[in-house]
Structures are given as C-alpha cells and as structure tokens.
Design a protein around this motif. Structure first.
Motif, PDB file in Angstrom:
ATOM      1  N   ILE A  71       0.831  -1.158  -0.019  1.00  0.00           N
ATOM      2  CA  ILE A  71      -0.001   0.073   0.023  1.00  0.00           C
ATOM      3  C   ILE A  71       0.980   1.128   0.050  1.00  0.00           C
ATOM      4  CG2 ILE A  71      -1.729   1.317   1.156  1.00  0.00           C
ATOM      5  CD1 ILE A  71      -2.556  -1.344   0.021  1.00  0.00           C
ATOM      6  N   ASN A  72       0.629   2.176  -0.975  1.00  0.00           N
ATOM      7  CA  ASN A  72       1.368   3.323  -0.993  1.00  0.00           C
ATOM      8  C   ASN A  72       0.184   4.284  -0.644  1.00  0.00           C
ATOM      9  OD1 ASN A  72       2.665   5.735  -1.565  1.00  0.00           O
ATOM     10  ND2 ASN A  72       3.349   4.958  -3.769  1.00  0.00           N
ATOM     11  N   LYS A  73       0.346   5.000   0.472  1.00  0.00           N
ATOM     12  CA  LYS A  73      -0.786   6.294   0.789  1.00  0.00           C
ATOM     13  C   LYS A  73      -0.208   7.278   0.370  1.00  0.00           C
ATOM     14  CE  LYS A  73      -1.291   4.401   5.582  1.00  0.00           C
ATOM     15  NZ  LYS A  73      -1.265   4.405   6.993  1.00  0.00           N
ATOM     16  N   HIS A  74       0.771   7.715  -0.630  1.00  0.00           N
ATOM     17  CA  HIS A  74       1.112   9.056  -1.301  1.00  0.00           C
ATOM     18  C   HIS A  74       0.705   8.775  -2.962  1.00  0.00           C
ATOM     19  CE1 HIS A  74       3.089  10.406   2.568  1.00  0.00           C
ATOM     20  NE2 HIS A  74       3.841   9.022   2.274  1.00  0.00           N
ATOM     21  N   ALA A  75       0.185   7.487  -3.114  1.00  0.00           N
ATOM     22  CA  ALA A  75      -0.077   7.432  -4.630  1.00  0.00           C
ATOM     23  C   ALA A  75      -1.305   7.885  -4.815  1.00  0.00           C
ATOM     24  CB  ALA A  75      -0.009   5.975  -5.034  1.00  0.00           C
ATOM     25  N   LYS A  76      -1.699   8.315  -6.109  1.00  0.00           N
ATOM     26  CA  LYS A  76      -2.805   8.937  -6.617  1.00  0.00           C
ATOM     27  C   LYS A  76      -4.013   7.892  -6.494  1.00  0.00           C
ATOM     28  CE  LYS A  76      -1.038  12.734  -9.413  1.00  0.00           C
ATOM     29  NZ  LYS A  76      -1.059  13.471 -10.700  1.00  0.00           N
ATOM     30  N   ILE A  77      -3.516   6.544  -6.819  1.00  0.00           N
ATOM     31  CA  ILE A  77      -4.579   5.540  -6.695  1.00  0.00           C
ATOM     32  C   ILE A  77      -5.307   5.180  -5.309  1.00  0.00           C
ATOM     33  CG2 ILE A  77      -4.759   3.173  -7.133  1.00  0.00           C
ATOM     34  CD1 ILE A  77      -2.626   3.266  -8.927  1.00  0.00           C
ATOM     35  N   PRO A  78      -6.497   5.301  -5.178  1.00  0.00           N
ATOM     36  CA  PRO A  78      -7.174   5.339  -3.805  1.00  0.00           C
ATOM     37  C   PRO A  78      -6.871   3.973  -3.130  1.00  0.00           C
ATOM     38  CG  PRO A  78      -8.711   5.731  -5.529  1.00  0.00           C
ATOM     39  CD  PRO A  78      -7.525   5.621  -6.392  1.00  0.00           C
ATOM     40  N   ILE A  79      -6.654   4.303  -1.752  1.00  0.00           N
ATOM     41  CA  ILE A  79      -6.108   3.112  -0.694  1.00  0.00           C
ATOM     42  C   ILE A  79      -6.938   2.048  -0.989  1.00  0.00           C
ATOM     43  CG2 ILE A  79      -5.462   2.422   1.516  1.00  0.00           C
ATOM     44  CD1 ILE A  79      -4.575   5.279   1.958  1.00  0.00           C
ATOM     45  N   TYR A  80      -8.227   2.100  -1.113  1.00  0.00           N
ATOM     46  CA  TYR A  80      -9.021   1.142  -1.144  1.00  0.00           C
ATOM     47  C   TYR A  80      -8.982   0.071  -2.228  1.00  0.00           C
ATOM     48  CZ  TYR A  80     -12.293   2.997  -4.284  1.00  0.00           C
ATOM     49  OH  TYR A  80     -12.856   3.647  -5.687  1.00  0.00           O
TER      50      TYR A  80
END
Length: 243
Positions: free
Chosen positions: A2-11
């Motif tokens: 999981i990358n919390k800084h990515a633009k892709i939503p975490i879910y």
C-alpha cells in the motif's frame, strides 16, 4: 504493498493486492481471508477503507461474506462464451472436467400449446420430457428440462444413450445441428431448484431458455435450464456496430 502517497485510492490498492494474492494461489477457493481488523492493522489504514475493498471484491464475486463466520475466497465460476453453440458435455471436457448427468424424470407426454409452438409440431404429436441434473466432477451445475419430439428420440432409446444428446443427434441420427436462439435472465431459485442444485432460499440462478434448430430449419429441442449463479458466468464478445 500500500502506497499512501499514490494517486490511486487506498481501497483500490488493497482490492488489487487481495485479487493478486488470489490469482497467484496464495488464497485458494474456500480459504478464509484475514479479518478487516487484521488488514487495517497490517497496512495502518482505516477499517472503513478495508471494508470498501472487501465489498467491491464481494460484488465482483471473487469472495463471499458469511455472517458470523468471516470472508472466504469464492469458488471459481465456469465461463461459457456465447459465440457458438456447444453442449454442456463439450464445455466441461474443454475445461478438463468430467461431465455427467443424473436423470430425475423421463416421460413421453403431449406438448402444451407453448411447447408445440416452440417445436413447430402438432398438439397431438408426442414428445419426450427429460428432467436431469448436469454435473461437473460430480458437482451439480445446472438443472434442465428438455422437450424433444419422440421421432427424434423415444423414452427407451434415450435411456440407453451413452454419449451427449448432441452427439447422438449428429453422429447416430446423422442430422446437422445448425443454430439456436437463447434467452438468459436472473431469478431466485425455486424450491425444486434448491433441492437438486443444493441451494438455499434466496439464492440466485441464471435461467436459460433455448430452442435448437437443425439445418432444415426445424427445431429438435426446447430446453429450460437453471444454472447455479455462484458457479457459472456467460461471456459475450460485442464488436461495435458503426452502421
């Protein structure tokens, strides 16, 4: 991960992570997935985010949630393409599975007006009604009722057929199966379908009605089937029509 800084939503990242684990065989059909709490603690994310990922996978049919028990990997569904006309046995053999049938009712009857119209026969012409369970590796997949004129096959002959019905028509009768028209819709399993497909009240089925024609344009069967919706999926290629 999981990358919390990515633009892709975490879910969505978690959803793809679980999907990849299942596709790689890290979780097999019937395996329990970690709880929402475990996912939340492992990736330091909220349980609401985990729940959204799990819900999306459940809607997709990849996992199933059982109240009070947990979340489990769903059984893989059989896929049938709707581009060509094949029989159930042919479909199962192509998947490396062993098809079989269990006949639960076999009777020569007079057709109803609807069945007579589907088969293009007179109301006084006898037909054979066959009710049977279709199985793959001994697991029930569908419940079907076949109506066919006795001039195609009678009760005694059908009882002794040791190949698929389509093979009998083509190989032993020397007829050519040309095409079919088919309707598919979703419905809830009836008590009759629940009994023979090992389903519960409220479980869905895919209901199918098919009329199959010979090369001379005459129909030789009308079939009503109920497929377990948790085990079967129909696919269709749809080229864009630009006209």
């Amino acid at each position: 991960m999981i990358n919390k800084h990515a633009k892709i939503p975490i879910y969505y990242q978690l959803e793809n992570l679980i999907r990849t684990q299942i596709e790689r065989g890290e979780f097999l059909a019937g395996d329990a997935l970690p709880s929402e709490r475990v996912y939340a603690e492992t990736y330091n994310i909220s349980r609401m985010t985990v729940r959204q990922a799990i819900n999306n996978l459940a809607i997709e049919g990849l996992i199933v949630r059982q109240k009070g028990k947990g979340t489990f990997v769903a059984e893989k569904k059989f896929q049938q393409a709707l581009q060509g006309l094949t029989g159930f046995s042919e479909d199962m053999f192509a998947r490396g599975l062993q098809p079989s049938n269990k006949t639960i009712h076999l009777e020569e009857i007079k057709p109803t007006p609807m069945i007579a119209a589907k088969l293009m026969i007179d109301l006084n012409e006898p037909i054979l009604m066959i009710k049977r369970i279709r199985l793959a590796d001994q697991a029930p997949i569908s419940l079907e009722t076949i109506y066919t004129p006795t001039k195609i096959v009678d009760k005694a002959t059908f009882s002794n057929i040791n190949v698929s019905f389509y093979q009998y028509v083509e190989q032993q009768l020397g007829l050519t199966i040309a095409h079919a028209t088919q309707e598919i819709e979703s419905s809830l399993a009836t008590k009759y379908e629940q009994k023979y497909l090992t389903l519960k009240k409220g479980d869905p089925v895919l209901s199918m009605r098919r009329t199959t024609y010979l090369s001379d344009g005459m129909p030789f069967e009308y079939v009503m089937s109920a497929y377990r919706a948790d085990k079967y999926i129909f696919t269709l290629q749809m080229p864009r029509n630009l006209e």
